[in-house]
Scaffold this active site. Structure first.
Site, PDB file in Angstrom:
ATOM      1  N   SER A  84      42.261  34.441  41.725  1.00  0.00           N
ATOM      2  CA  SER A  84      42.379  35.768  42.026  1.00  0.00           C
ATOM      3  C   SER A  84      42.719  36.588  40.536  1.00  0.00           C
ATOM      4  CB  SER A  84      43.268  36.016  42.830  1.00  0.00           C
ATOM      5  OG  SER A  84      42.688  35.853  44.378  1.00  0.00           O
ATOM      6  N   ALA A 147      33.228  29.206  59.138  1.00  0.00           N
ATOM      7  CA  ALA A 147      31.913  29.181  58.658  1.00  0.00           C
ATOM      8  C   ALA A 147      31.967  29.065  57.049  1.00  0.00           C
ATOM      9  CB  ALA A 147      30.978  30.492  58.819  1.00  0.00           C
ATOM     10  N   TYR A 187      45.823  41.533  52.081  1.00  0.00           N
ATOM     11  CA  TYR A 187      45.112  40.869  50.872  1.00  0.00           C
ATOM     12  C   TYR A 187      43.920  40.155  51.477  1.00  0.00           C
ATOM     13  CZ  TYR A 187      44.662  38.313  46.455  1.00  0.00           C
ATOM     14  OH  TYR A 187      44.104  38.036  45.343  1.00  0.00           O
ATOM     15  N   ASN A 189      39.992  38.764  50.091  1.00  0.00           N
ATOM     16  CA  ASN A 189      38.896  38.731  49.033  1.00  0.00           C
ATOM     17  C   ASN A 189      37.485  39.261  49.275  1.00  0.00           C
ATOM     18  OD1 ASN A 189      39.866  36.417  47.229  1.00  0.00           O
ATOM     19  ND2 ASN A 189      40.222  35.496  49.225  1.00  0.00           N
ATOM     20  N   GLY A 330      46.559  33.510  40.829  1.00  0.00           N
ATOM     21  CA  GLY A 330      45.367  33.120  41.358  1.00  0.00           C
ATOM     22  C   GLY A 330      45.596  31.611  41.816  1.00  0.00           C
TER      23      GLY A 330
END
Length: 373
Positions: A84, A147, A187, A189, A330
């Protein structure tokens, strides 16, 4: 703040980087940092790499092994996945485009990506780019959907799957938002996948092309790569290890298709390059004052460990002794990285673990504390 909850993220002239000699911990005064690195290895981290910089110059140190098969120690030039930390790069590009008058962080997502954020209560007409960059959009974290095959040993079976950014967003759109835009912080992504998609729409170029042109090449980040779908790490590099509930032993996950993270966490880099990037950013070498103020204007955070605030792609962090730092962390399978500096980048630390095992990653914060306290 990880790149994904998986397997267990017109330029001003930058300041010169300088090629400071590598010093030993005994000479440089980084003995406590080295002790924290050794303690992390003693607790089970295979290998630790650190780079610190202060008024006396740069220091690099390592502990443990970069490769459990060969026993090679981590080297200061080793490349690794930064997870990240990629988000600070994305936010920098977006804010540069704002400075150029090509977009505003108060634009809606719908303006740039019509119809993409829709369904199940999602509405791109109500979400701004500022909310994406600050994680206040409420949009669902795509990595939490089954998924994407991000849990347990199922991850191993699918780690070479290739994803398109729109596919990742479509996964998130199957879920209702966590909260109404601007009313909370969470948070995700997905926010940064969308932000990089906006960069592509605003410029007409792939996100990777813009990041290289605007950041990587001007700063001379020779070890930094935006890998696309390339599953390997360019040399020199060690190996990356994780563990699964089904098999707690170390599992090598060095090779993966990083398109699952894309701009939210696919960056490959080195400790020296992250030093140069965050130094340039915090000293005003990548953004003019107005945009740097936007980036460092934080929403206060509670209950997120040592993180006390989040701006636009930049986090505020407090050590155990009360020192305020700026940067990002990250994590992707097999990697945990922290890059933090004082506000004007007089002191900085980058530390890299070649594992993301949940019980071990807090040791990275111990290394940060040891360096700054």
């Amino acid at each position: 703040m990880a790149a994904a909850a998986l397997a267990g993220a017109a330029l001003l002239t930058p300041p010169p980087a300088g090629a400071a000699p590598v010093r030993t911990a005994a000479v440089s005064g980084h003995g406590r940092t080295r002790a924290a690195m050794d303690a992390a290895v003693g607790a089970g981290v295979p290998g630790v790499l650190a780079r610190a910089r202060d008024a006396d110059g740069a220091w690099s140190g390592s502990a443990g092994v970069a490769d459990m098969r060969t026993g090679r120690p981590p080297g200061p030039a080793d490349r690794f996945r930064a997870g990240s930390i990629s988000k600070t790069f994305v936010a920098t590009v977006v804010l540069q485009l704002e400075h150029e008058g090509r977009l505003s962080v108060d634009d809606t997502v719908e303006k740039w990506l019509p119809g993409v954020v829709r369904g199940n209560g999602n509405d791109g007409r109500k979400v701004t780019l500022r909310q994406l960059l600050g994680h206040t959009s409420g949009i669902f974290e795509y990595a939490h959907d089954p998924a994407v095959h991000g849990r347990g040993e199922e991850y191993l079976e699918h780690r070479y799957d290739t994803w398109e950014p729109r596919q990742l967003v479509a996964v998130a759109m199957k879920h209702a938002p966590y909260f109404a835009p601007g009313t909370g912080w969470r948070y995700a992504n997905t926010n940064y996948v969308l932000a990089a998609m906006v960069v592509e729409r605003a410029t007409g170029h792939p996100y990777g092309t813009e990041a290289r042109r605007r950041i990587v090449e001007p700063l001379g980040l020779r070890s930094t790569v935006l890998p696309g779908t390339d599953s390997g790490l360019p040399a020199p590099a060690g190996r990356a290890y994780t563990a699964f509930p089904e098999d707690p032993g170390p599992t090598d996950v060095t090779e993966i298709d990083p398109s699952l993270f894309w701009a939210a966490g696919d960056l490959v880099t080195s400790a020296a390059d992250l030093d140069r990037f965050y130094s340039a950013l915090l000293r005003g070498g990548l953004l003019p004052p107005a945009q740097l103020r936007e980036m460092t204007t934080v929403r206060p955070l509670t209950g997120v460990g040592s993180f006390t605030g989040y701006g636009l792609g930049l986090a505020r962090y407090r050590t155990s002794c009360g020192k305020e730092l700026w940067g990002h962390d990250g994590s992707v399978p097999g990697t945990q990285v922290m890059a933090f500096a004082t506000r004007a980048a007089e002191r900085l630390l980058v530390t890299y673990f070649n594992t993301n095992v949940f019980l071990l990653t807090p040791r990275a914060g111990d290394v940060v504390d040891a360096e700054f306290c």
